[in-house]
Design a protein around this motif. Structure first.
Motif, PDB file in Angstrom:
ATOM      1  N   LYS A 121       0.839  -1.196   0.000  1.00  0.00           N
ATOM      2  CA  LYS A 121       0.000   0.000   0.000  1.00  0.00           C
ATOM      3  C   LYS A 121       0.877   1.250   0.000  1.00  0.00           C
ATOM      4  CE  LYS A 121      -4.292  -1.561   2.295  1.00  0.00           C
ATOM      5  NZ  LYS A 121      -4.083  -3.020   2.259  1.00  0.00           N
ATOM      6  N   ARG A 122       2.165   1.073  -0.194  1.00  0.00           N
ATOM      7  CA  ARG A 122       3.108   2.190  -0.104  1.00  0.00           C
ATOM      8  C   ARG A 122       3.956   2.313  -1.377  1.00  0.00           C
ATOM      9  NH1 ARG A 122       2.199  -0.036   4.901  1.00  0.00           N
ATOM     10  NH2 ARG A 122       2.051   1.422   6.673  1.00  0.00           N
ATOM     11  N   PRO A 123       3.334   2.496  -2.533  1.00  0.00           N
ATOM     12  CA  PRO A 123       4.112   2.574  -3.772  1.00  0.00           C
ATOM     13  C   PRO A 123       5.069   3.759  -3.811  1.00  0.00           C
ATOM     14  CG  PRO A 123       1.852   3.251  -4.166  1.00  0.00           C
ATOM     15  CD  PRO A 123       1.892   2.659  -2.792  1.00  0.00           C
ATOM     16  N   GLU A 124       4.770   4.796  -3.027  1.00  0.00           N
ATOM     17  CA  GLU A 124       5.637   5.977  -2.998  1.00  0.00           C
ATOM     18  C   GLU A 124       7.005   5.667  -2.389  1.00  0.00           C
ATOM     19  OE1 GLU A 124       3.530   5.790   0.943  1.00  0.00           O
ATOM     20  OE2 GLU A 124       2.936   5.525  -1.166  1.00  0.00           O
ATOM     21  N   ARG A 125       7.146   4.522  -1.732  1.00  0.00           N
ATOM     22  CA  ARG A 125       8.425   4.158  -1.111  1.00  0.00           C
ATOM     23  C   ARG A 125       9.213   3.146  -1.950  1.00  0.00           C
ATOM     24  NH1 ARG A 125       9.786   2.332   3.467  1.00  0.00           N
ATOM     25  NH2 ARG A 125      11.068   4.132   4.039  1.00  0.00           N
ATOM     26  N   ILE A 126       8.619   2.666  -3.025  1.00  0.00           N
ATOM     27  CA  ILE A 126       9.267   1.592  -3.781  1.00  0.00           C
ATOM     28  C   ILE A 126      10.564   2.050  -4.436  1.00  0.00           C
ATOM     29  CG2 ILE A 126       9.060   0.032  -5.758  1.00  0.00           C
ATOM     30  CD1 ILE A 126       6.073  -0.200  -5.166  1.00  0.00           C
ATOM     31  N   GLU A 127      10.507   3.122  -5.196  1.00  0.00           N
ATOM     32  CA  GLU A 127      11.641   3.506  -6.042  1.00  0.00           C
ATOM     33  C   GLU A 127      12.927   3.697  -5.244  1.00  0.00           C
ATOM     34  OE1 GLU A 127      12.415   6.257  -9.930  1.00  0.00           O
ATOM     35  OE2 GLU A 127      11.017   7.023  -8.425  1.00  0.00           O
ATOM     36  N   GLU A 128      12.837   4.317  -4.076  1.00  0.00           N
ATOM     37  CA  GLU A 128      14.042   4.577  -3.285  1.00  0.00           C
ATOM     38  C   GLU A 128      14.528   3.348  -2.527  1.00  0.00           C
ATOM     39  OE1 GLU A 128      13.656   7.935  -0.763  1.00  0.00           O
ATOM     40  OE2 GLU A 128      13.319   9.362  -2.407  1.00  0.00           O
ATOM     41  N   HIS A 129      13.763   2.255  -2.596  1.00  0.00           N
ATOM     42  CA  HIS A 129      14.134   1.070  -1.821  1.00  0.00           C
ATOM     43  C   HIS A 129      14.249  -0.180  -2.694  1.00  0.00           C
ATOM     44  CE1 HIS A 129      13.854   3.171   2.016  1.00  0.00           C
ATOM     45  NE2 HIS A 129      12.820   3.808   1.489  1.00  0.00           N
ATOM     46  N   LEU A 130      14.571   0.035  -3.964  1.00  0.00           N
ATOM     47  CA  LEU A 130      14.856  -1.076  -4.857  1.00  0.00           C
ATOM     48  C   LEU A 130      16.342  -1.427  -4.763  1.00  0.00           C
ATOM     49  CD1 LEU A 130      12.774   0.027  -7.976  1.00  0.00           C
ATOM     50  CD2 LEU A 130      12.247  -1.849  -6.396  1.00  0.00           C
ATOM     51  N   PRO A 131      16.709  -2.663  -5.038  1.00  0.00           N
ATOM     52  CA  PRO A 131      18.112  -3.076  -4.910  1.00  0.00           C
ATOM     53  C   PRO A 131      18.960  -2.625  -6.093  1.00  0.00           C
ATOM     54  CG  PRO A 131      16.809  -4.891  -5.718  1.00  0.00           C
ATOM     55  CD  PRO A 131      15.835  -3.786  -5.428  1.00  0.00           C
ATOM     56  N   SER A 132      20.269  -2.598  -5.904  1.00  0.00           N
ATOM     57  CA  SER A 132      21.169  -2.314  -7.018  1.00  0.00           C
ATOM     58  C   SER A 132      21.039  -3.438  -8.033  1.00  0.00           C
ATOM     59  CB  SER A 132      22.612  -2.211  -6.520  1.00  0.00           C
ATOM     60  OG  SER A 132      23.013  -3.423  -5.905  1.00  0.00           O
ATOM     61  N   GLY A 133      21.169  -3.094  -9.292  1.00  0.00           N
ATOM     62  CA  GLY A 133      21.032  -4.105 -10.336  1.00  0.00           C
ATOM     63  C   GLY A 133      19.599  -4.415 -10.699  1.00  0.00           C
ATOM     64  N   TRP A 134      18.646  -3.650 -10.180  1.00  0.00           N
ATOM     65  CA  TRP A 134      17.236  -3.891 -10.445  1.00  0.00           C
ATOM     66  C   TRP A 134      16.868  -3.624 -11.897  1.00  0.00           C
ATOM     67  CZ3 TRP A 134      13.187  -6.101  -8.043  1.00  0.00           C
ATOM     68  CH2 TRP A 134      11.891  -5.765  -8.452  1.00  0.00           C
ATOM     69  N   GLY A 135      17.456  -2.585 -12.485  1.00  0.00           N
ATOM     70  CA  GLY A 135      17.173  -2.244 -13.875  1.00  0.00           C
ATOM     71  C   GLY A 135      15.700  -1.957 -14.100  1.00  0.00           C
TER      72      GLY A 135
END
Length: 266
Positions: A121-135
């Motif tokens: 329910k928190r899509p606003e937090r996804i981008e800053e908490h993706l792993p390196s190499g996610w592409g």
């Protein structure tokens, strides 16, 4: 995945894949109307536990645990090809879990021979908490977003559908109002013209204080999905279903089966 042999054919896992629940941390805080009657809150409060306290669980490293004996010694306890429902007693992107998330991503990367499914329910937090190499996203991971009414559709989907996620899936559960997905189907499309949204799941609310779900709302979302080639799944009726002007009180054991009998799944 850890290699068991120098000969690739010997690395093939002979076991049948499983469906596994992986609650690597537990506890959450309510963020919108859909959280009001949260099943996890009901269960925790019934045993005197604080459901808002987020803590790492004993199952944290479940996907990478190794068998120490038996005919499959040295293999992962969870067979290759398994489907792992991830963090269903919390939110994977909850801020109180930030210190553990990097290790969680590493385990999911290691187990690229399995598929992982999580809902936030928190899509606003996804981008800053993706792993390196996610592409553009890892193919074996689906990050779904849940939106219970039009307000949350309009708040969450513009953020979510713009993110680099390999599989975009929208959950409308518990469905609390009619929703219009057309702007998010029409305006968010891949380079080949197909909708960014791959699948939609709809379900009514369960529990003793469940709010009414109108079957007409479900039918409307189903129609939009069929028109655009989007996979649709009617997950559950909920405890109170309004259909043809009548409210049906549906017992918990029948809510899934009655939804499937509607024949809407595609």
């Amino acid at each position: 995945m850890n290699q068991l042999s120098l000969f690739p054919e010997l690395n093939i896992d002979p076991r049948t894949p499983m469906t596994v629940n992986w609650n690597l941390w537990h506890g959450c805080t309510k963020v919108s109307a859909g959280c009001l009657n949260c099943y996890m809150y009901r269960r925790d409060e019934a045993i005197g536990k604080d459901p808002s306290f987020v803590q790492r669980t004993d199952s944290f490293n479940l996907p990478v645990r190794i068998l120490r004996s038996g005919p499959n010694k040295g293999r992962y306890k969870i067979p290759a090809g398994s489907h792992i429902y991830t963090c269903f007693s919390s939110d994977f992107f909850h801020p109180d879990a930030d210190e553990w998330r990097d290790d969680a991503w590493k385990m999911m990367y290691e187990r690229s021979d399995c598929t992982f499914f999580m809902i936030t329910k928190r899509p606003e937090r996804i981008e800053e908490h993706l792993p390196s190499g996610w592409g553009k996203g890892w193919e074996h991971i689906t990050i779904a977003v849940t939106c219970e009414n039009q307000d949350m559709i309009d708040k969450r989907l513009p953020i979510y559908l713009s993110l680099p996620i390999f599989h975009h899936s929208v959950m409308i559960e518990p469905m609390l109002s009619a929703v219009d997905l057309r702007p998010y189907i029409d305006n968010y499309r891949a380079s080949d013209g197909t909708p960014v949204i791959e699948s939609v799941s709809v379900g009514g609310e369960s529990g003793p204080n469940a709010r009414i779900c109108d079957y007409a709302w479900v039918e409307d979302v189903h129609a939009r999905c069929v028109e655009n080639g989007i996979s649709f799944y009617y997950h559950q009726t909920g405890a109170k279903l309004l259909k043809d002007g009548k409210i049906y009180n549906i017992p918990r054991p029948m809510q899934h089966s009655q939804a499937h009998k509607a024949g809407l799944d595609t």
